[in-house]
Structure formats: structure tokens, C-alpha cells
Design a protein around this motif. Sequence first.
Motif, PDB file in Angstrom:
ATOM      1  N   GLY A 129      43.568  46.925  36.398  1.00  0.00           N
ATOM      2  CA  GLY A 129      42.489  46.464  35.526  1.00  0.00           C
ATOM      3  C   GLY A 129      41.106  46.702  36.084  1.00  0.00           C
ATOM      4  O   GLY A 129      40.915  47.092  37.247  1.00  0.00           O
ATOM      5  N   ASN A 130      40.103  46.438  35.234  1.00  0.00           N
ATOM      6  CA  ASN A 130      38.707  46.617  35.626  1.00  0.00           C
ATOM      7  C   ASN A 130      38.105  45.366  36.251  1.00  0.00           C
ATOM      8  O   ASN A 130      37.099  45.445  36.948  1.00  0.00           O
ATOM      9  CB  ASN A 130      37.868  47.014  34.399  1.00  0.00           C
ATOM     10  CG  ASN A 130      38.273  48.387  33.859  1.00  0.00           C
ATOM     11  OD1 ASN A 130      38.584  49.291  34.636  1.00  0.00           O
ATOM     12  ND2 ASN A 130      38.266  48.535  32.551  1.00  0.00           N
ATOM     13  N   GLU A 131      38.687  44.199  35.976  1.00  0.00           N
ATOM     14  CA  GLU A 131      38.192  42.968  36.581  1.00  0.00           C
ATOM     15  C   GLU A 131      38.576  42.918  38.068  1.00  0.00           C
ATOM     16  O   GLU A 131      39.516  43.600  38.498  1.00  0.00           O
ATOM     17  CB  GLU A 131      38.774  41.747  35.859  1.00  0.00           C
ATOM     18  CG  GLU A 131      38.312  41.588  34.423  1.00  0.00           C
ATOM     19  CD  GLU A 131      38.881  40.338  33.786  1.00  0.00           C
ATOM     20  OE1 GLU A 131      39.583  39.573  34.493  1.00  0.00           O
ATOM     21  OE2 GLU A 131      38.632  40.121  32.586  1.00  0.00           O
ATOM     22  N   PRO A 132      37.845  42.138  38.876  1.00  0.00           N
ATOM     23  CA  PRO A 132      38.217  41.992  40.296  1.00  0.00           C
ATOM     24  C   PRO A 132      39.650  41.486  40.428  1.00  0.00           C
ATOM     25  O   PRO A 132      40.093  40.637  39.646  1.00  0.00           O
ATOM     26  CB  PRO A 132      37.210  40.965  40.825  1.00  0.00           C
ATOM     27  CG  PRO A 132      36.041  41.064  39.888  1.00  0.00           C
ATOM     28  CD  PRO A 132      36.618  41.388  38.543  1.00  0.00           C
ATOM     29  N   SER A 133      40.368  42.015  41.385  1.00  0.00           N
ATOM     30  CA  SER A 133      41.773  41.644  41.546  1.00  0.00           C
ATOM     31  C   SER A 133      41.914  40.206  41.996  1.00  0.00           C
ATOM     32  O   SER A 133      41.053  39.661  42.695  1.00  0.00           O
ATOM     33  CB  SER A 133      42.458  42.570  42.556  1.00  0.00           C
ATOM     34  OG  SER A 133      41.837  42.454  43.825  1.00  0.00           O
ATOM     35  N   SER A 134      43.009  39.582  41.590  1.00  0.00           N
ATOM     36  CA  SER A 134      43.292  38.205  41.977  1.00  0.00           C
ATOM     37  C   SER A 134      43.608  38.144  43.472  1.00  0.00           C
ATOM     38  O   SER A 134      44.258  39.049  44.016  1.00  0.00           O
ATOM     39  CB  SER A 134      44.473  37.679  41.167  1.00  0.00           C
ATOM     40  OG  SER A 134      44.915  36.436  41.659  1.00  0.00           O
ATOM     41  N   GLU A 166      40.828  33.777  25.705  1.00  0.00           N
ATOM     42  CA  GLU A 166      40.502  33.399  27.080  1.00  0.00           C
ATOM     43  C   GLU A 166      41.628  32.597  27.728  1.00  0.00           C
ATOM     44  O   GLU A 166      41.970  32.801  28.878  1.00  0.00           O
ATOM     45  CB  GLU A 166      39.203  32.592  27.097  1.00  0.00           C
ATOM     46  CG  GLU A 166      37.962  33.423  26.799  1.00  0.00           C
ATOM     47  CD  GLU A 166      37.760  34.536  27.819  1.00  0.00           C
ATOM     48  OE1 GLU A 166      37.992  34.290  29.018  1.00  0.00           O
ATOM     49  OE2 GLU A 166      37.393  35.648  27.416  1.00  0.00           O
ATOM     50  N   ASN A 185      44.760  43.455  33.685  1.00  0.00           N
ATOM     51  CA  ASN A 185      44.197  42.609  34.743  1.00  0.00           C
ATOM     52  C   ASN A 185      45.237  41.658  35.331  1.00  0.00           C
ATOM     53  O   ASN A 185      45.100  40.428  35.290  1.00  0.00           O
ATOM     54  CB  ASN A 185      42.986  41.844  34.205  1.00  0.00           C
ATOM     55  CG  ASN A 185      41.815  42.752  33.925  1.00  0.00           C
ATOM     56  OD1 ASN A 185      41.469  43.617  34.743  1.00  0.00           O
ATOM     57  ND2 ASN A 185      41.202  42.593  32.763  1.00  0.00           N
ATOM     58  N   TRP A 194      46.750  46.885  41.101  1.00  0.00           N
ATOM     59  CA  TRP A 194      45.930  46.164  40.114  1.00  0.00           C
ATOM     60  C   TRP A 194      45.228  47.215  39.250  1.00  0.00           C
ATOM     61  O   TRP A 194      44.211  47.790  39.654  1.00  0.00           O
ATOM     62  CB  TRP A 194      44.910  45.284  40.834  1.00  0.00           C
ATOM     63  CG  TRP A 194      44.036  44.474  39.911  1.00  0.00           C
ATOM     64  CD1 TRP A 194      42.896  44.901  39.293  1.00  0.00           C
ATOM     65  CD2 TRP A 194      44.223  43.112  39.509  1.00  0.00           C
ATOM     66  NE1 TRP A 194      42.355  43.901  38.524  1.00  0.00           N
ATOM     67  CE2 TRP A 194      43.148  42.790  38.647  1.00  0.00           C
ATOM     68  CE3 TRP A 194      45.170  42.138  39.800  1.00  0.00           C
ATOM     69  CZ2 TRP A 194      43.004  41.523  38.071  1.00  0.00           C
ATOM     70  CZ3 TRP A 194      45.031  40.879  39.224  1.00  0.00           C
ATOM     71  CH2 TRP A 194      43.967  40.579  38.374  1.00  0.00           C
ATOM     72  N   LYS A 208      46.589  31.365  32.923  1.00  0.00           N
ATOM     73  CA  LYS A 208      45.528  32.371  32.839  1.00  0.00           C
ATOM     74  C   LYS A 208      45.010  32.490  31.427  1.00  0.00           C
ATOM     75  O   LYS A 208      45.771  32.385  30.476  1.00  0.00           O
ATOM     76  CB  LYS A 208      46.050  33.727  33.312  1.00  0.00           C
ATOM     77  CG  LYS A 208      44.956  34.777  33.433  1.00  0.00           C
ATOM     78  CD  LYS A 208      45.452  35.963  34.196  1.00  0.00           C
ATOM     79  CE  LYS A 208      44.348  37.006  34.356  1.00  0.00           C
ATOM     80  NZ  LYS A 208      44.769  38.170  35.114  1.00  0.00           N
ATOM     81  N   ARG A 258      42.835  43.644  28.706  1.00  0.00           N
ATOM     82  CA  ARG A 258      43.187  42.376  29.366  1.00  0.00           C
ATOM     83  C   ARG A 258      44.581  42.442  29.987  1.00  0.00           C
ATOM     84  O   ARG A 258      44.843  41.797  31.004  1.00  0.00           O
ATOM     85  CB  ARG A 258      43.120  41.256  28.320  1.00  0.00           C
ATOM     86  CG  ARG A 258      43.434  39.871  28.847  1.00  0.00           C
ATOM     87  CD  ARG A 258      42.255  39.264  29.598  1.00  0.00           C
ATOM     88  NE  ARG A 258      42.576  37.947  30.111  1.00  0.00           N
ATOM     89  CZ  ARG A 258      42.504  36.833  29.387  1.00  0.00           C
ATOM     90  NH1 ARG A 258      42.107  36.896  28.126  1.00  0.00           N
ATOM     91  NH2 ARG A 258      42.809  35.674  29.921  1.00  0.00           N
TER      92      ARG A 258
END
Length: 544
Positions: free
Chosen positions: A331-336, A537, A226, A329, A544, A223
Motif C-alpha cells: 500500500g501507499n500508506e505507512p506500513s504498520s 474508515e 494497506n 506492504w 482497523k 485501501r
Amino acid sequence: MFVSLTMTTAITTAAALSLPFSLSKSSKFTTRKGISKGFVVFAISASGDGGELVDKRNSWSTLFDVEEPRSKLSQNKGKFLDVHEAFEVARYDIQYCDWRARQDLLTIMLLHEKVVDVLNPLARDYKSIGTLKKDLAELQEELAEAHKQMHISEARVGATLDKLAHMETLVNDRLLQDRNTTITDVTTSSPSTSQPPLQTTAERKTQRKALNVSGPVPPYHPRLKNFWYPVAFSRDVKEDTLMPIDCFEEPWVLFRGKDGKPGCIRNTCAHRACPLDLGSVNEGRVQCPYHGWEYSTDGKCEKMPSTKFVNVKIKSLPCHEQEGMIWIWPGNEPSSPTIPSLLPPKGFQIHAEIVMELPVEHGLLLDNLLDLAHAPFTHTSTFAKGWSVPSMVKFLTPSSGLEGYWDPYPIDMEFRPPCMVLSTIGISKPGKLEGQSTKQCSTHLHQLHVCLPSSRNKTRLLYRMSLDFAPILQHIPFMDILWRHFAEQVLNEDLRLVLGQQDRMINGENVWNMPVSYDKLGVRYRLWRNAVDEGLEQLPFSNK
């Protein structure tokens, strides 16, 4: 007549809190009512043979021109108080204690005036020696009792201030973490789960001291990756530049593609794992120095000399350039879609941009940067040379914020997730720091510190310094060398301490024992970081 210095300090401390206080009538003396719900000293009864009343307004009467605090206290007897209401009760406790202290002080001052009246040559003409001795003996007893009461009031103020500090910590530092824990419990429990029992005072104190940062640094939680991370200043990445960086224990290389936009690809050739930063930039592609394979900014291999071409691609990261900085970026999540602005405030001009590689874990470095109370003890050879040591240092901030200002230093500071510290320092005269707010200072220095987690024991530090005065310094030759020399001197004063902390932390020592009031911003960073590591979360103190 003398008043103890410690009592004066206690009263001054309470007065600095800008709290309303009141004073009741002394049982020994007559006072006339001056305002509603309060008293002003207008008249003092002096014992003379005729028992006459001596009217006079004292120069210090405004000290006691205060409001009755008990009329404001909410009636909550028999009710359970939540933490906010308990905080208010503690605050009114201080008001009441100061009210008592002012009453004791007034008693002593009135007794002092009575002693003067008794010893007045005109009064002695009408009294015998025996009467004077008797009056003085009575006054001496009353003064001794008043001093005793004053010391009791001093102890009350000290105890109540400690209680208020504890309540403030509960409200500002633990409340959001407890709320997040409750949210997590609710999502993992059935609707019929009963509410856990209320915590005792001992349990709350244990939680207050339970911030534990010890042992080897654990692997970074996914986390934490990200976020957008600044990794370089734009001017340092030229068209022919290959800049190797480490981020979260992975090697990367920065360069500019054919269109001039920056790219970030893994610093390892797909063929024989050769470090690509040892090669060169050829027409906007990184050329491996081993066999000449060439990679574009998206990691795709576009050229393979001396062999049949095969489709090969190495890992790349989203990379963006904004306001003179290059961001990635990891992280593995889509970038902001948005990147925060790190530009200095309006009216400032950038004077220095410095990059350093430091052998410390980035969290320890952030702890240090978010702490100003260490300056008079650590930076005695650089910027804090000659600073006096304040009796109290506090960081004042909203109950849910990661920014605020220092008291008594004229410095505003903010921690901006995931790893940035911004500060504005008020300077009344260039090179001189004075104890007033930044808005009252005529000149300012703005600083940006970025602590990129290269690995669990290494940090890439980006430092930017801006001034709202002396623009001519930008045009003086070799000023960048001077700024870097000064920055390294300051950093070396910190580094020897943080390296020692890191050694002991790895061996099991807790580097966050017993947080105190000036640790507030550092504690909030650690609570935020713990929430990230726990995978919550909703992160405290952020959106965030």
C-alpha cells in the motif's frame, strides 16, 4: 402408543438449544406440584368404578420437570423493541412453543396410560363391555385431538425457529454494517438532519438477500493494499534465489540482500523493462540479464556496466521476515509497525509448506475456504470420504467476530484480514473426524491458508500444515511430496467448482445468492471486503 418422528425431532432441536421450558396442567388429568414454577408428573387419575387415585412416578417425568418460561419474558407491551430485545422475544417464543409441545406430548402419554388402564384385565372384571366401549371411544377422540394439537405445536416450533434464525442474522450480520452506514451518514449530514424512517420487515428481508457478488472483478480499492501480506515461506528464498511474484496486478521479485535480509523490488529493469527474475543474484544485488544493471533491496541501481553511471531507482516495497514467512506492504500508506503471528498453536510442529498459483480471484477462494458445509458433497474422494450429511450445519461465533467453531464438526476457524484463514481440526484418531469439540479430541491438525491477490483472476496460495501428533513423520523421506499430492487432490475438488463460479460471476451471475446459516463466516468476510471497497474508515469485525 407412537409419537411422530417429526415432532420428536422438533423437541430434540429445541432441547439442544439448552432453553428452559415449562409445562402446565392438563385439563383432563390431575398432577401434583413438584417444584416452584414448574410441575413434575407424580400422580395420574385413572377412571375406575371407585374413582380411586393411582399414584406412581413415571420414568419419563424428568422430561417435564421444567420451569415456566412466561415468568421470564420482559413486559414490553406498547413499547418499541430494538433488534436485541426483539431477538429475546423470538427466543422466548421458542421456549413457549416447546412448552406447548411438551404439554401436548404429556397429554398423549397420559392418555396412553389411561388406555392401558381401561384395557387392564383387572379393570375389565368390574366393567361391562358397553362401558369399556364408551371409555375407549372417548379416549380415541381425545387422542385424535391431542395428535392434532401436537402437529400444531410442531408447526409453531418450525415457524418460530425460522423467525429466530432471521433475527439472529439481523443481529449478527447486519447490525454492524448498519451502524457503519449510520456513522457515514452522520459525518456527511448537517446536525439538523432528521433520523431516517424505520425500515419495514420487507425492507430488512431485502437487505438480508442483497449481498451481491457478480460481474467482472472491479479494480482493487487502494485501501485493500494497506496491509501486511505474507508472500513466501522463508526456506524457499535462499541467498541465490530470485522469486517472481505478482501482487495486485504488479510484478515483483523477492531476493536476499548482502545482509541476508529479504527485499522486494519491481520486477522490471529501469533501462529496457526486462524482467529482472530472468537474471541472477550477484553479491546481494539483482543483476539484469540484458545489460547487467544491478539493484539492491531498496531498488537503487548500484552498478551499470559499459556506460557512465546514472542515479536510477526502481520501486521497492517494505519487506520483513517473521516466523518463517516473508511479508510485504504493497500500500501507499505507512506500513504498520506490527505484523500478526501466523504460527500454529503451542504443541504443534510444521509438517508441510506448499505454494500454488491458482487461476481464480482470491475472494472466491476465501469464500470456499470459509465454508465447511460443502465438504460431504465436494470432497468425497479425499478427507471427507464417508462423512455423513448432518441435518443442520452451523458456524457459531460472537456477534462481532471473525472466528468461531463449526457444529457438528470439531473444527475451529478464523478469517484474519486481509486474506488469511486459520483452522484447527480435532481428530479423535488419526485420520478419523468425529462429531465433538476440538477440546475433546486427542489429536489435531492445524492449517494456514494465505490467499494473496496476484491479479483479478489469479491467486497465490500459501498453505502450511501442522500436527500435534506423529512427529516422526517429519523425518520420513519424501513426505513433503506426499503432502503436496494430497493437498493438490483436495484443492482440485474445490477448483473445478470455483472456476465454474468465476465464469458465471464474470457473466453477471451473483455467487452469493440466498445466504443461509452455515454461510455466516463467509458473509462476514464479504461485509468486511465491501466496507474496504467502499473506503469506510471503520471496518466491521476488525480493529482497523
